[in-house]
Design a protein around this motif. Sequence first.
Motif, PDB file in Angstrom:
ATOM      1  N   ILE A 363       0.841  -1.202   0.000  1.00  0.00           N
ATOM      2  CA  ILE A 363       0.000   0.000   0.000  1.00  0.00           C
ATOM      3  C   ILE A 363       0.874   1.248   0.000  1.00  0.00           C
ATOM      4  O   ILE A 363       0.613   2.203  -0.746  1.00  0.00           O
ATOM      5  CB  ILE A 363      -0.952  -0.004   1.209  1.00  0.00           C
ATOM      6  N   VAL A 364       1.920   1.257   0.826  1.00  0.00           N
ATOM      7  CA  VAL A 364       2.835   2.395   0.856  1.00  0.00           C
ATOM      8  C   VAL A 364       3.461   2.605  -0.519  1.00  0.00           C
ATOM      9  O   VAL A 364       3.523   3.727  -1.038  1.00  0.00           O
ATOM     10  CB  VAL A 364       3.926   2.193   1.927  1.00  0.00           C
ATOM     11  N   ALA A 365       3.939   1.513  -1.140  1.00  0.00           N
ATOM     12  CA  ALA A 365       4.582   1.615  -2.452  1.00  0.00           C
ATOM     13  C   ALA A 365       3.601   2.100  -3.508  1.00  0.00           C
ATOM     14  O   ALA A 365       3.945   2.957  -4.346  1.00  0.00           O
ATOM     15  CB  ALA A 365       5.156   0.257  -2.850  1.00  0.00           C
ATOM     16  N   ASP A 366       2.381   1.581  -3.481  1.00  0.00           N
ATOM     17  CA  ASP A 366       1.382   1.957  -4.488  1.00  0.00           C
ATOM     18  C   ASP A 366       0.964   3.416  -4.338  1.00  0.00           C
ATOM     19  O   ASP A 366       0.896   4.161  -5.331  1.00  0.00           O
ATOM     20  CB  ASP A 366       0.157   1.037  -4.363  1.00  0.00           C
ATOM     21  N   GLN A 367       0.678   3.844  -3.118  1.00  0.00           N
ATOM     22  CA  GLN A 367       0.256   5.224  -2.888  1.00  0.00           C
ATOM     23  C   GLN A 367       1.379   6.210  -3.215  1.00  0.00           C
ATOM     24  O   GLN A 367       1.134   7.280  -3.788  1.00  0.00           O
ATOM     25  CB  GLN A 367      -0.179   5.394  -1.424  1.00  0.00           C
ATOM     26  N   ALA A 368       2.605   5.858  -2.879  1.00  0.00           N
ATOM     27  CA  ALA A 368       3.740   6.735  -3.166  1.00  0.00           C
ATOM     28  C   ALA A 368       3.972   6.848  -4.676  1.00  0.00           C
ATOM     29  O   ALA A 368       4.289   7.930  -5.185  1.00  0.00           O
ATOM     30  CB  ALA A 368       4.995   6.204  -2.475  1.00  0.00           C
ATOM     31  N   ALA A 369       3.818   5.730  -5.401  1.00  0.00           N
ATOM     32  CA  ALA A 369       4.025   5.734  -6.849  1.00  0.00           C
ATOM     33  C   ALA A 369       3.068   6.692  -7.542  1.00  0.00           C
ATOM     34  O   ALA A 369       3.417   7.326  -8.546  1.00  0.00           O
ATOM     35  CB  ALA A 369       3.864   4.326  -7.408  1.00  0.00           C
ATOM     36  N   ARG A 370       1.867   6.810  -7.020  1.00  0.00           N
ATOM     37  CA  ARG A 370       0.876   7.718  -7.615  1.00  0.00           C
ATOM     38  C   ARG A 370       1.292   9.177  -7.483  1.00  0.00           C
ATOM     39  O   ARG A 370       0.778  10.032  -8.208  1.00  0.00           O
ATOM     40  CB  ARG A 370      -0.489   7.513  -6.945  1.00  0.00           C
ATOM     41  N   LEU A 371       2.207   9.431  -6.549  1.00  0.00           N
ATOM     42  CA  LEU A 371       2.693  10.803  -6.345  1.00  0.00           C
ATOM     43  C   LEU A 371       4.139  10.958  -6.809  1.00  0.00           C
ATOM     44  O   LEU A 371       4.811  11.912  -6.452  1.00  0.00           O
ATOM     45  CB  LEU A 371       2.569  11.183  -4.865  1.00  0.00           C
ATOM     46  N   GLY A 372       4.605   9.998  -7.595  1.00  0.00           N
ATOM     47  CA  GLY A 372       5.918  10.123  -8.220  1.00  0.00           C
ATOM     48  C   GLY A 372       7.091   9.663  -7.392  1.00  0.00           C
ATOM     49  O   GLY A 372       8.241   9.986  -7.717  1.00  0.00           O
TER      50      GLY A 372
END
Length: 410
Positions: A363-372
Amino acid sequence: MSEYVLAVFVVVYLGMILGGLPGLALDRAGVALLGAIALLAGGAVTTAEAWAAVDVPTIALLFGLMVISAQFRLGGFYTFVTKKLAGTDGSPARLLFLVILAAAALSALLANDIVCLAMTPVLVEICRGRDLDPMPYLLGLACAANIGSAATLIGNPQNMLIGQVSGIPFGWYFLEASPPVAAGLVGAWGIIALMWRGKWRMSAPAVDARAPEFNPWQSFKGCAALGVLVAAFLFGNLPREVAALLCAGVLLSSRRLTSARFFSLVDWPLLLLFMGLFVVNHAVAASGLLARVYALLGAAGVDMTNGAWLFSVTVILSNIVSNVPAVMLLLPADTSQWAAVLLALASTLAGNLFLLGSIANLIVADQAARLGVAVTWRAHFRVGVPVTLLTLILAGIWLFLRWPDLGVPG
């Protein structure tokens, strides 16, 4: 029929390892549900047996806590806490310590997955606004969410299951688990702070996390419900699942927040994963296959009532099939109090080893990826390995000190 059950079991747990089945757009929850359907269609279990196999109290407890966690997110409580932390004065290392402390405390009382889901975007926004590299804070959030969730019987799904099956007291477990958890959090902070010493700063474009606005009343309702729930766990006579459902029912009776908004934040796939695995594991146990596996392990010198073996197998299996399926398989081995604490600590702390080791990490990786911000498996691995080894060693030492006969067979 045992051959058919074995075939279904192998396919299902292969799906747990791979995160799905090759050629099919199924995730772990879909694989578990498909396995249960295959057992029903093949006559290995009846619908009555399948329903009886599902531990309804555990499912009810999970659902109730998911609704309470949703209340905090809808009320903007996580946004409020994260921004308050960012507003404190001090060094980047101090901010990291506060993030780890807050994430651990919230994860101990609320579902760690939702804590990561809510805090990650706000954390990236704050770091960008202060010209800080988000990576150490994101890795600290993921590690702390996993470690902190081990402190209570409601911090993560596998602990909820262990608590329901073993029946150990809520307060007793907290007192037993909190020392290695507290030491592990300090250790995780020290490892990350040392790795990023002198490398905290990074300039990058600001981002807008679009997090829910803080609503004092809705957040207060969540805090009140959680406070009542913990008090019920500690001092009440109601079953835990009934207390959780009662608090969830009160929150759902809202004049402003629709039920649909709550239900959109409930992790339905996780509930289906539990239900599917309950049916599959029941079929395996009823067929005698599980007993034969334990007998074979015993013949090979692997005594699952031996603490050292149980600890080692839990750590390894949690990183192969994920911690929830691992706990479901290992719970029949020993339901004593020390085994329950061991299973909860080992399965949860093992989740920090790989990026795929826990849903919170993903979840951390996915949410962070959405913000670059790319939280790659390599970046996580550099931190995850030392953090996992240190926390497991600390937990092992604590368990041995508490139960000196831990490693004695039988």
